[in-house]
Scaffold this active site. Structure first.
Site, PDB file in Angstrom:
ATOM      1  N   GLY A   1       0.791  -1.236   0.000  1.00  0.00           N
ATOM      2  CA  GLY A   1       0.000   0.000   0.000  1.00  0.00           C
ATOM      3  C   GLY A   1       0.818   1.278   0.000  1.00  0.00           C
ATOM      4  O   GLY A   1       0.255   2.368  -0.123  1.00  0.00           O
ATOM      5  N   ALA A   2       2.153   1.171   0.113  1.00  0.00           N
ATOM      6  CA  ALA A   2       2.969   2.394   0.175  1.00  0.00           C
ATOM      7  C   ALA A   2       2.839   3.204  -1.116  1.00  0.00           C
ATOM      8  O   ALA A   2       2.668   4.426  -1.089  1.00  0.00           O
ATOM      9  CB  ALA A   2       4.425   2.041   0.436  1.00  0.00           C
ATOM     10  N   GLY A   3       2.894   2.512  -2.250  1.00  0.00           N
ATOM     11  CA  GLY A   3       2.731   3.193  -3.542  1.00  0.00           C
ATOM     12  C   GLY A   3       1.353   3.815  -3.688  1.00  0.00           C
ATOM     13  O   GLY A   3       1.195   4.878  -4.294  1.00  0.00           O
ATOM     14  N   ASP A   4       0.344   3.156  -3.112  1.00  0.00           N
ATOM     15  CA  ASP A   4      -1.032   3.669  -3.191  1.00  0.00           C
ATOM     16  C   ASP A   4      -1.205   4.892  -2.293  1.00  0.00           C
ATOM     17  O   ASP A   4      -1.916   5.839  -2.646  1.00  0.00           O
ATOM     18  CB  ASP A   4      -2.027   2.580  -2.798  1.00  0.00           C
ATOM     19  CG  ASP A   4      -1.832   1.308  -3.621  1.00  0.00           C
ATOM     20  OD1 ASP A   4      -1.489   1.441  -4.819  1.00  0.00           O
ATOM     21  OD2 ASP A   4      -1.995   0.202  -3.082  1.00  0.00           O
TER      22      ASP A   4
END
Length: 331
Positions: A267-270
């Protein structure tokens, strides 16, 4: 401007996110294989849905368009969107297909491997006729990934939604989110992802995705420029904890990341994309104003970093004050 009932303030511009939402089963112990894992934690996942929630957690306004199984997991996911303030007018339930599942292995460094159960899952069965085009046309930004391009009928629905958004003058945002196990082959993945490349106004890719798509060294600017095309407003390459690099028609540069203790990169990229879309929706002059863009990217780097300090994607997505605190500490 419409008034937002929840807090009585003027409503933020709408970002519509299109694609898949699924259940991630994450081992309760990191660093073991799926077979060795004793238990799993059930976590909502799916990049476009994570982006929609990232936006509302930061005070933006988002809607999700996608299809779920008419099953317990489907109800749970739609409920999570609603609880997080995401508009669900574009969500559908399919009585004949299940909600997608993914088993995720967390390696000891927080990186992931995936095993998917989608044969076919409800998200793949969204048809063009089922699209809520009125909702899409209300957006300031239409955001999507590439998983919805893998099979029909969802691919046609995806293309029709993009067409409708483009005709309505809406900004198109693309994060390909390469998931190789879902594509028939590496070539199919590369071709499928690139097939809609030149439609987007804004594209975010990770350094690993640059390597996969260009088959070159992502550290090289010449390699990244193979992904540039006339008409693109902003290309951002995320470099993990090192931060990100940005490219527009008139300027380019890099913004350093933040050093945190990484538990899970899910979820870091999101979180990064969601926060950047909140900034762009508020003020798209940052495509032309380098200082504003750098400030927005610093904020996005902080959001991405915070997201890695907790297990799971949606539970780890930060709010504005958390991100600002990290930026202040970083200074």
């Amino acid at each position: 401007m419409a008034i937002d009932q929840a807090n009585g303030s003027e409503e933020a511009p709408l970002v519509v996110s299109f694609g898949e939402m699924l259940i991630d089963f994450v081992p309760d112990v990191a660093g073991v294989s799926l077979a060795e894992s004793g238990g799993f934690i059930k976590a909502p996942g799916g990049a476009p849905a994570n982006v929609a929630v990232a936006i509302t957690k930061l005070g933006g306004r988002s809607a999700f368009v996608g299809k779920f199984g008419d099953d317990e997991f489907g109800y749970m996911l739609v409920d999570i969107l609603k609880k997080n303030g995401v508009n669900t007018e574009g969500c559908l339930l399919d009585p004949h297909a299940r909600t997608a599942l993914a088993f995720v292995t967390l390696k000891s460094n927080g990186e992931r491997e995936f095993m998917f159960y989608r044969n076919p899952s409800a998200d793949m069965l969204l048809t063009e006729q089922e699209l809520n085009l009125a909702l899409i046309r209300r957006a300031k930004i239409f955001h999507y990934g590439s998983i919805s391009l893998i099979s029909e009928p969802c691919r046609s629905a995806h293309l029709a939604a993009m067409r409708a958004a483009k005709e309505a003058g809406i900004l198109l945002s693309y994060d390909p989110n390469v998931r190789l196990p879902l594509w028939p082959s590496q070539e199919a993945a590369r071709d499928g992802i690139m097939s809609i490349w030149k439609e987007a106004d804004f594209i975010k890719v990770s350094d690993d995705e640059v390597a996969f798509l260009t088959q070159g060294d992502p550290a090289s600017e010449d390699v990244i420029m193979k992904l540039w095309f006339d008409g693109l407003k902003l290309l951002v390459v995320t470099d993990g904890e090192k931060g990100c690099r940005y490219f527009t028609k008139n300027f380019k540069g890099k913004v350093p990341g933040f050093s945190v203790t990484t538990v899970d990169t899910t979820g870091a990229g999101d979180a990064f994309v969601g926060s950047l879309l909140v900034s762009i929706a508020k003020d798209n002059s940052l495509f032309h104003n380098e200082e504003k863009l750098k400030e927005a990217l610093r904020f996005s780097n902080a959001c991405g970093a915070i997201c890695t300090t907790k297990k799971g994607a949606i539970p780890a997505l930060p709010d504005t004050s958390m991100a600002q605190e990290l930026i202040t500490k970083g200074k």
